[in-house]
Design a protein around this motif. Structure first.
Motif, PDB file in Angstrom:
ATOM      1  N   LYS A   1     -13.152   6.505  -0.748  1.00  0.00           N
ATOM      2  CA  LYS A   1     -12.823   6.294   0.662  1.00  0.00           C
ATOM      3  C   LYS A   1     -11.897   7.155   0.870  1.00  0.00           C
ATOM      4  O   LYS A   1     -10.838   6.636   1.250  1.00  0.00           O
TER       5      LYS A   1
ATOM      6  N   LEU B   1     -17.744  -5.585  -5.252  1.00  0.00           N
ATOM      7  CA  LEU B   1     -16.614  -5.395  -4.075  1.00  0.00           C
ATOM      8  C   LEU B   1     -16.764  -6.760  -3.271  1.00  0.00           C
ATOM      9  O   LEU B   1     -17.923  -7.262  -2.855  1.00  0.00           O
ATOM     10  N   ASP B   2     -15.607  -7.332  -3.004  1.00  0.00           N
ATOM     11  CA  ASP B   2     -15.654  -8.779  -2.440  1.00  0.00           C
ATOM     12  C   ASP B   2     -15.101  -8.772  -0.790  1.00  0.00           C
ATOM     13  O   ASP B   2     -14.238  -7.607  -0.580  1.00  0.00           O
TER      14      ASP B   2
ATOM     15  N   LYS C   1       0.881  -1.207  -0.021  1.00  0.00           N
ATOM     16  CA  LYS C   1      -0.079   0.030  -0.025  1.00  0.00           C
ATOM     17  C   LYS C   1       0.889   1.340  -0.097  1.00  0.00           C
ATOM     18  O   LYS C   1       0.505   2.101  -0.830  1.00  0.00           O
TER      19      LYS C   1
ATOM     20  N   ASP D   1     -13.784  -0.022  -8.685  1.00  0.00           N
ATOM     21  CA  ASP D   1     -14.771   0.079  -7.574  1.00  0.00           C
ATOM     22  C   ASP D   1     -14.549   0.778  -6.725  1.00  0.00           C
ATOM     23  O   ASP D   1     -15.498   1.500  -6.453  1.00  0.00           O
ATOM     24  N   ILE D   2     -13.292   0.902  -6.103  1.00  0.00           N
ATOM     25  CA  ILE D   2     -13.325   1.968  -5.041  1.00  0.00           C
ATOM     26  C   ILE D   2     -11.861   2.535  -5.029  1.00  0.00           C
ATOM     27  O   ILE D   2     -10.890   1.726  -5.205  1.00  0.00           O
ATOM     28  N   VAL D   3     -11.709   3.762  -4.624  1.00  0.00           N
ATOM     29  CA  VAL D   3     -10.543   4.309  -4.172  1.00  0.00           C
ATOM     30  C   VAL D   3     -10.276   4.439  -2.902  1.00  0.00           C
ATOM     31  O   VAL D   3     -10.832   5.165  -2.143  1.00  0.00           O
ATOM     32  N   ASP D   4      -9.316   3.791  -2.477  1.00  0.00           N
ATOM     33  CA  ASP D   4      -8.982   3.786  -0.934  1.00  0.00           C
ATOM     34  C   ASP D   4      -7.680   4.076  -0.702  1.00  0.00           C
ATOM     35  O   ASP D   4      -7.606   5.651  -0.653  1.00  0.00           O
ATOM     36  N   SER D   5      -6.614   3.715  -0.663  1.00  0.00           N
ATOM     37  CA  SER D   5      -5.358   4.356  -0.499  1.00  0.00           C
ATOM     38  C   SER D   5      -4.920   5.286  -1.938  1.00  0.00           C
ATOM     39  O   SER D   5      -4.420   6.109  -1.678  1.00  0.00           O
ATOM     40  N   GLY D   6      -5.093   4.829  -2.864  1.00  0.00           N
ATOM     41  CA  GLY D   6      -5.078   5.405  -4.142  1.00  0.00           C
ATOM     42  C   GLY D   6      -3.985   4.873  -4.950  1.00  0.00           C
ATOM     43  O   GLY D   6      -3.611   5.394  -6.131  1.00  0.00           O
ATOM     44  N   THR D   7      -3.190   3.908  -4.340  1.00  0.00           N
ATOM     45  CA  THR D   7      -2.097   3.116  -4.869  1.00  0.00           C
ATOM     46  C   THR D   7      -2.223   2.537  -6.291  1.00  0.00           C
ATOM     47  O   THR D   7      -1.508   2.816  -7.233  1.00  0.00           O
ATOM     48  N   THR D   8      -3.370   1.970  -6.380  1.00  0.00           N
ATOM     49  CA  THR D   8      -3.519   1.176  -7.578  1.00  0.00           C
ATOM     50  C   THR D   8      -4.079   2.314  -8.723  1.00  0.00           C
ATOM     51  O   THR D   8      -3.216   2.033  -9.713  1.00  0.00           O
TER      52      THR D   8
ATOM     53  N   ARG E   1     -14.713   2.098   6.331  1.00  0.00           N
ATOM     54  CA  ARG E   1     -15.118   0.683   6.800  1.00  0.00           C
ATOM     55  C   ARG E   1     -15.040  -0.287   5.546  1.00  0.00           C
ATOM     56  O   ARG E   1     -14.713   0.307   4.480  1.00  0.00           O
ATOM     57  N   PHE E   2     -15.028  -1.510   5.844  1.00  0.00           N
ATOM     58  CA  PHE E   2     -14.727  -2.457   4.760  1.00  0.00           C
ATOM     59  C   PHE E   2     -16.211  -2.626   4.069  1.00  0.00           C
ATOM     60  O   PHE E   2     -17.191  -3.396   4.575  1.00  0.00           O
ATOM     61  N   ILE E   3     -16.135  -2.191   2.701  1.00  0.00           N
ATOM     62  CA  ILE E   3     -17.303  -2.411   1.824  1.00  0.00           C
ATOM     63  C   ILE E   3     -17.421  -3.747   1.122  1.00  0.00           C
ATOM     64  O   ILE E   3     -16.123  -4.072   0.482  1.00  0.00           O
TER      65      ILE E   3
HETATM   66  P1  IMP Z   1      -6.268   1.240  -3.173  1.00  0.00           P
HETATM   67  O1  IMP Z   1      -5.161   0.873  -3.924  1.00  0.00           O
HETATM   68  O2  IMP Z   1      -5.698   1.076  -1.711  1.00  0.00           O
HETATM   69  O3  IMP Z   1      -6.937   2.466  -3.778  1.00  0.00           O
HETATM   70  O4  IMP Z   1      -7.132  -0.062  -3.269  1.00  0.00           O
HETATM   71  C1  IMP Z   1      -7.901  -0.420  -4.495  1.00  0.00           C
HETATM   72  C2  IMP Z   1      -8.288  -1.535  -4.327  1.00  0.00           C
HETATM   73  O5  IMP Z   1      -8.338  -2.278  -2.964  1.00  0.00           O
HETATM   74  C3  IMP Z   1      -9.691  -1.795  -4.720  1.00  0.00           C
HETATM   75  O6  IMP Z   1      -9.867  -1.999  -6.089  1.00  0.00           O
HETATM   76  C4  IMP Z   1     -10.306  -3.039  -4.052  1.00  0.00           C
HETATM   77  O7  IMP Z   1     -10.090  -3.986  -4.843  1.00  0.00           O
HETATM   78  C5  IMP Z   1      -9.696  -3.143  -2.839  1.00  0.00           C
HETATM   79  N1  IMP Z   1     -10.402  -2.443  -1.667  1.00  0.00           N
HETATM   80  C6  IMP Z   1     -10.196  -1.183  -1.149  1.00  0.00           C
HETATM   81  N2  IMP Z   1     -11.106  -0.953   0.135  1.00  0.00           N
HETATM   82  C7  IMP Z   1     -11.980  -2.022  -0.330  1.00  0.00           C
HETATM   83  C8  IMP Z   1     -13.188  -2.361   0.746  1.00  0.00           C
HETATM   84  O8  IMP Z   1     -13.544  -1.368   1.536  1.00  0.00           O
HETATM   85  N3  IMP Z   1     -13.764  -3.474   0.310  1.00  0.00           N
HETATM   86  C9  IMP Z   1     -13.582  -4.211  -0.712  1.00  0.00           C
HETATM   87  N4  IMP Z   1     -12.263  -3.940  -1.436  1.00  0.00           N
HETATM   88  C10 IMP Z   1     -11.739  -2.666  -1.015  1.00  0.00           C
END
Ligand code: IMP
Ligand code: MG
Length: 184
Positions: free
Chosen positions: A139, A166-167, A83, A108-115, A159-161
């Motif tokens: 997020k 999303l899985d 991450k 599906d989701i932007v969490d850390s933004g790394t991907t 929170r974990f979605i």
């Molecule tokens: P990031 O690189 O941290 O932004 O994460 C992106 C990837 O992490 C997403 O494409 C999801 O596959 C997974 N992810 C992040 N948060 C969640 C969540 O709350 N539920 C399910 N998958 C998540």
């Protein structure tokens, strides 16, 4: 019967739905119109990120009335420490030449933004004309890298979605709503 079983389990494990199919449909229509406006008269390439974006990809593509090509990529992170390292592994690459094209990543989701940070740079290096990001969920509290997200369906808490693509442990992608893991 199998689906009912999964839903029953989901009811036990997860809190109830936040965004329903109707709300997601309305949001996809709204974002689709915005994309049509932003790229009026131009061609777009939609790139869905497997597997989480499958349902949202379908919603967005049918709401954008422009010349369109679609493609998919599959990516994964290198373990838990990635991450912060920002290293992303490409498991399925593009089959489309995106040189000079308007590219919209559908995630599906932007969490850390790394991907997305990695993917955006990767697609820019393939000479895309522009690279935009369209995510079902944002997020913001999870963010570790600064990234512009152009089209956002819904903003969620840290929170974990699960559901709607999303899985959790590869399950619950087929739930027709967005919900979250219940926290003790
Ligand atoms: P990031 O690189 O941290 O932004 O994460 C992106 C990837 O992490 C997403 O494409 C999801 O596959 C997974 N992810 C992040 N948060 C969640 C969540 O709350 N539920 C399910 N998958 C998540
Ligand atoms: Mg994903």
């Amino acid at each position: 019967e199998v689906f009912e079983g999964i839903q029953k389990k989901a009811q036990e494990v997860y809190d109830n739905a936040n965004a329903t199919q109707e709300e997601i449909n309305a949001k996809a229509a709204e974002i689709g119109q915005q994309i049509e406006k932003d790229f009026a008269g131009e061609e777009v390439v939609l790139i869905g990120i497997l597997r989480g974006a499958v349902l949202w990809m379908g919603d967005i593509m049918k709401n954008v009335n422009l010349d369109m090509v679609i493609d998919f990529m599959a990516v994964s992170s290198y373990g838990a420490s990635t991450k912060s390292s920002g290293v992303v592994k490409i498991n399925k690459d593009l089959d489309t030449n995106i040189s000079g094209k308007n590219v919209i990543i559908v995630e599906d989701i932007v969490d850390s933004g790394t991907t997305l940070n990695y993917l955006k740079a990767y697609l820019q290096n393939h000479d895309a004309k522009c690279v935009k990001i369209c995510t079902l969920l944002d997020k913001p509290e999870g963010r570790r890298v600064d990234i512009d997200v152009d089209y956002i369906g819904f903003t969620v808490d840290d929170r974990f979605i699960v559901g709607y693509g999303l899985d959790f442990d590869q399950k619950y992608r087929n739930l027709p709503y967005i919900t979250y893991l219940e926290q003790e």
